[in-house]
Design a protein around this motif. Sequence first.
Motif, PDB file in Angstrom:
ATOM      1  N   ILE A   1      -3.622  -5.838 -32.722  1.00  0.00           N
ATOM      2  CA  ILE A   1      -3.916  -7.248 -32.515  1.00  0.00           C
ATOM      3  C   ILE A   1      -4.074  -7.511 -31.023  1.00  0.00           C
ATOM      4  N   ASN A   2      -5.248  -7.982 -30.626  1.00  0.00           N
ATOM      5  CA  ASN A   2      -5.494  -8.378 -29.237  1.00  0.00           C
ATOM      6  C   ASN A   2      -5.274  -9.880 -29.106  1.00  0.00           C
ATOM      7  N   TYR A   3      -4.505 -10.249 -28.100  1.00  0.00           N
ATOM      8  CA  TYR A   3      -4.258 -11.664 -27.856  1.00  0.00           C
ATOM      9  C   TYR A   3      -5.334 -12.266 -26.959  1.00  0.00           C
ATOM     10  N   SER A   4      -6.054 -11.410 -26.245  1.00  0.00           N
ATOM     11  CA  SER A   4      -7.152 -11.885 -25.409  1.00  0.00           C
ATOM     12  C   SER A   4      -8.221 -10.812 -25.320  1.00  0.00           C
ATOM     13  N   THR A   5      -9.423 -11.221 -24.963  1.00  0.00           N
ATOM     14  CA  THR A   5     -10.518 -10.300 -24.660  1.00  0.00           C
ATOM     15  C   THR A   5     -11.067 -10.670 -23.294  1.00  0.00           C
ATOM     16  N   THR A   6     -11.644  -9.693 -22.618  1.00  0.00           N
ATOM     17  CA  THR A   6     -12.197  -9.932 -21.285  1.00  0.00           C
ATOM     18  C   THR A   6     -13.706  -9.807 -21.330  1.00  0.00           C
ATOM     19  N   GLY A   7     -14.393 -10.835 -20.851  1.00  0.00           N
ATOM     20  CA  GLY A   7     -15.849 -10.853 -20.870  1.00  0.00           C
ATOM     21  C   GLY A   7     -16.451  -9.966 -19.806  1.00  0.00           C
ATOM     22  N   GLN A   8     -17.767  -9.859 -19.811  1.00  0.00           N
ATOM     23  CA  GLN A   8     -18.456  -9.018 -18.844  1.00  0.00           C
ATOM     24  C   GLN A   8     -18.259  -9.496 -17.415  1.00  0.00           C
ATOM     25  N   ASP A   9     -17.983 -10.787 -17.251  1.00  0.00           N
ATOM     26  CA  ASP A   9     -17.754 -11.314 -15.903  1.00  0.00           C
ATOM     27  C   ASP A   9     -16.318 -11.111 -15.438  1.00  0.00           C
ATOM     28  N   GLY A  10     -15.490 -10.451 -16.277  1.00  0.00           N
ATOM     29  CA  GLY A  10     -14.109 -10.178 -15.896  1.00  0.00           C
ATOM     30  C   GLY A  10     -13.138 -11.293 -16.222  1.00  0.00           C
ATOM     31  N   THR A  11     -13.594 -12.323 -16.931  1.00  0.00           N
ATOM     32  CA  THR A  11     -12.728 -13.460 -17.258  1.00  0.00           C
ATOM     33  C   THR A  11     -12.142 -13.295 -18.655  1.00  0.00           C
ATOM     34  N   PRO A  12     -10.816 -13.272 -18.770  1.00  0.00           N
ATOM     35  CA  PRO A  12     -10.197 -13.157 -20.095  1.00  0.00           C
ATOM     36  C   PRO A  12     -10.199 -14.484 -20.845  1.00  0.00           C
ATOM     37  N   SER A  13     -10.203 -14.402 -22.154  1.00  0.00           N
ATOM     38  CA  SER A  13     -10.115 -15.595 -23.001  1.00  0.00           C
ATOM     39  C   SER A  13      -9.252 -15.270 -24.209  1.00  0.00           C
ATOM     40  N   ILE A  14      -8.602 -16.288 -24.752  1.00  0.00           N
ATOM     41  CA  ILE A  14      -7.743 -16.097 -25.919  1.00  0.00           C
ATOM     42  C   ILE A  14      -8.591 -15.711 -27.132  1.00  0.00           C
ATOM     43  N   SER A  15      -8.180 -14.650 -27.824  1.00  0.00           N
ATOM     44  CA  SER A  15      -8.932 -14.209 -29.001  1.00  0.00           C
ATOM     45  C   SER A  15      -8.017 -14.130 -30.209  1.00  0.00           C
ATOM     46  N   PHE A  16      -7.045 -14.993 -30.266  1.00  0.00           N
ATOM     47  CA  PHE A  16      -5.990 -14.926 -31.269  1.00  0.00           C
ATOM     48  C   PHE A  16      -6.475 -15.375 -32.639  1.00  0.00           C
ATOM     49  N   ASP A  17      -7.297 -16.405 -32.670  1.00  0.00           N
ATOM     50  CA  ASP A  17      -7.720 -16.992 -33.943  1.00  0.00           C
ATOM     51  C   ASP A  17      -8.997 -16.294 -34.416  1.00  0.00           C
ATOM     52  N   ASN A  18      -8.837 -15.200 -35.159  1.00  0.00           N
ATOM     53  CA  ASN A  18      -9.992 -14.479 -35.673  1.00  0.00           C
ATOM     54  C   ASN A  18      -9.639 -13.861 -37.019  1.00  0.00           C
ATOM     55  N   GLN A  19     -10.617 -13.257 -37.664  1.00  0.00           N
ATOM     56  CA  GLN A  19     -10.427 -12.747 -39.022  1.00  0.00           C
ATOM     57  C   GLN A  19      -9.347 -11.662 -39.067  1.00  0.00           C
ATOM     58  N   ARG A  20      -9.324 -10.786 -38.064  1.00  0.00           N
ATOM     59  CA  ARG A  20      -8.350  -9.692 -38.074  1.00  0.00           C
ATOM     60  C   ARG A  20      -6.927 -10.227 -37.923  1.00  0.00           C
ATOM     61  N   THR A  21      -6.752 -11.144 -37.008  1.00  0.00           N
ATOM     62  CA  THR A  21      -5.423 -11.711 -36.804  1.00  0.00           C
ATOM     63  C   THR A  21      -4.964 -12.469 -38.038  1.00  0.00           C
ATOM     64  N   ASN A  22      -5.864 -13.181 -38.683  1.00  0.00           N
ATOM     65  CA  ASN A  22      -5.505 -13.918 -39.896  1.00  0.00           C
ATOM     66  C   ASN A  22      -5.107 -12.962 -41.030  1.00  0.00           C
ATOM     67  N   LEU A  23      -5.801 -11.825 -41.114  1.00  0.00           N
ATOM     68  CA  LEU A  23      -5.444 -10.832 -42.127  1.00  0.00           C
ATOM     69  C   LEU A  23      -4.059 -10.260 -41.845  1.00  0.00           C
ATOM     70  N   PHE A  24      -3.810  -9.970 -40.566  1.00  0.00           N
ATOM     71  CA  PHE A  24      -2.486  -9.476 -40.194  1.00  0.00           C
ATOM     72  C   PHE A  24      -1.412 -10.496 -40.535  1.00  0.00           C
ATOM     73  N   ALA A  25      -1.672 -11.768 -40.248  1.00  0.00           N
ATOM     74  CA  ALA A  25      -0.700 -12.824 -40.527  1.00  0.00           C
ATOM     75  C   ALA A  25      -0.355 -12.876 -42.012  1.00  0.00           C
ATOM     76  N   SER A  26      -1.360 -12.709 -42.858  1.00  0.00           N
ATOM     77  CA  SER A  26      -1.106 -12.776 -44.299  1.00  0.00           C
ATOM     78  C   SER A  26      -0.276 -11.577 -44.770  1.00  0.00           C
ATOM     79  N   LYS A  27      -0.560 -10.393 -44.224  1.00  0.00           N
ATOM     80  CA  LYS A  27       0.201  -9.203 -44.605  1.00  0.00           C
ATOM     81  C   LYS A  27       1.629  -9.272 -44.058  1.00  0.00           C
ATOM     82  N   LEU A  28       1.772  -9.835 -42.874  1.00  0.00           N
ATOM     83  CA  LEU A  28       3.105  -9.997 -42.279  1.00  0.00           C
ATOM     84  C   LEU A  28       3.953 -10.933 -43.126  1.00  0.00           C
ATOM     85  N   GLU A  29       3.384 -12.046 -43.506  1.00  0.00           N
ATOM     86  CA  GLU A  29       4.113 -13.033 -44.320  1.00  0.00           C
ATOM     87  C   GLU A  29       4.522 -12.432 -45.664  1.00  0.00           C
TER      88      GLU A  29
END
Length: 526
Positions: free
Chosen positions: A302-330
């Motif tokens: 699970i990545n909490y952020s991703t970094t763009g080509q310009d070197g600027t990170p952004s939050i990437s928490f709300d995505n399909q993979r994280t949601n799948l992990f959340a359901s399996k965790l619960e």
Amino acid sequence: MSKFIKYLSLVLALLMVATCFAACGGKKDKDTGGKVENPNQYEDPDEQAFWDRMGKVNFNGTEISFIVCGGDENMEEDSLNSRSIAPFDTEDLSFAVNSAVVDRNTQVEKSLNVKINLKAVSGMQDLANRLQSSLFMGMHEYDIVAGYQYFDIGLTIGENAGSFLNYEAMDEKDNYISLDQPYWDANLYNEMAYKDCAFWVTGDLSQSWVGCVTVSFVNKTLWDRYEEVIKSVPAAQGITDLYEIVDKGLWTIELVSEISKKIYVDNNANEKIDLGDTVGYISYQPSLNTVMTDVLAAGAHINYSTTGQDGTPSISFDNQRTNLFASKLEKLYNESNALLVAWDNDKYIVEMFAEGNILMTPNYMNKAESDLTEMTDTYVVLPPPLLLANEKYSACFGDSCSQYGIPYTTKNEGKLAAATATLEAMAFYSYKYVTPVYYDLMLKGRYTHVDVDSQKQADIIDMIRDSKFTDFAMLWSNSIENVTWFFRENCTNRNITTETNKKASSWASALEDLLEDIEATYFIQL
């Protein structure tokens, strides 16, 4: 443990260190007051190459003082961070590491003509208070700060902006640190950096970096006892050999959940899941201390952020993979007969696991240094479980990892070159001498015992360590509203996805503020 056994352990530990140094170390220089008169006089090719890069250096007995966040300011508990710099009076099993640290320091002091001094140890979350006055007033107290990654890397920004040196902006003549060498974690350094600002570095010099890697502890004695049950679990595909399950990519959160649900036995017949029962999975209840969810998130990559080509990170928490992990965790925490216990400073999860009624728990490998030494059941170390079968295993390191920063006043004192050279030499000799003792003998060697396939177990541990990853938000989580602690507090929440949506904008705003603070710090030091 009897006095005789302790004495025997001490002798064996010293022999192991002596053997390691004989095999890895170079020929000792003659006493020339600490100056390396000829860098090309080492029998070990790595050591020769190192001193070829360093050149002829002599810092005339300069003292390099450290303050270390060691977990407990009385150095009675988390000794890994402080022991990374100087010997520490701990269990006999760790004396070999102390010996390696002593020999490393002796070699560094002799070669550079410096004096290494662990001047102070701070408690967890206390380093900022200890340093606040000196940072604010610009007073020089310490040459190098070993900060607790989670709580302390933010010391370099905000109100303390400009108080720590930027490794990217140092004069080349003063900066001996070579990030292209294997004893530094260049990936972590680059992930933590932003806009040519990098204030912290870590690697083999930190024993918490070496050993605090995410793993699964599995009770093999229990596993074998429930072989027929495990064989019937669909996710196991009829395979019961633990190492084969890992090799085939079947070690998943779903497998852990299914097995945990099936093997539960209410041994004390009190109709509630407790320590008297046979359970498949154990964790703390939702709280800030539920680090088991961090381990599961690492295995799920699970990545909490991703970094763009310009070197600027952004939050990437709300995505399909994280949601799948959340359901399996619960599902794991609510529907698999998991044992969830309250945080208790006097009884840790790994100690409960060692008692023999628990099949599996995720944690950090070094948590078992003392907690599993007397476990009578056979246990194995596996990677954190995968999110989906046949994916690539992944792990991360604990947020207690030591990061090494240099106060700006060290430059004002004319000690910057000596400080960076000392860090570089300590990191190199840690890689050569300390890590082989701590990782190969004290950690990995402990887990490759006679009741398991030692070579397969050793290979798996190496694979776990080599699979570590991180991202910007994971490292700076404390400055982004504790984003990595989200699953710790929400692991039983049946609406985790809804909660992530609620937090997304707040995390993004906190990240934006953090980036502005880091960039402002860069301009202060121009």
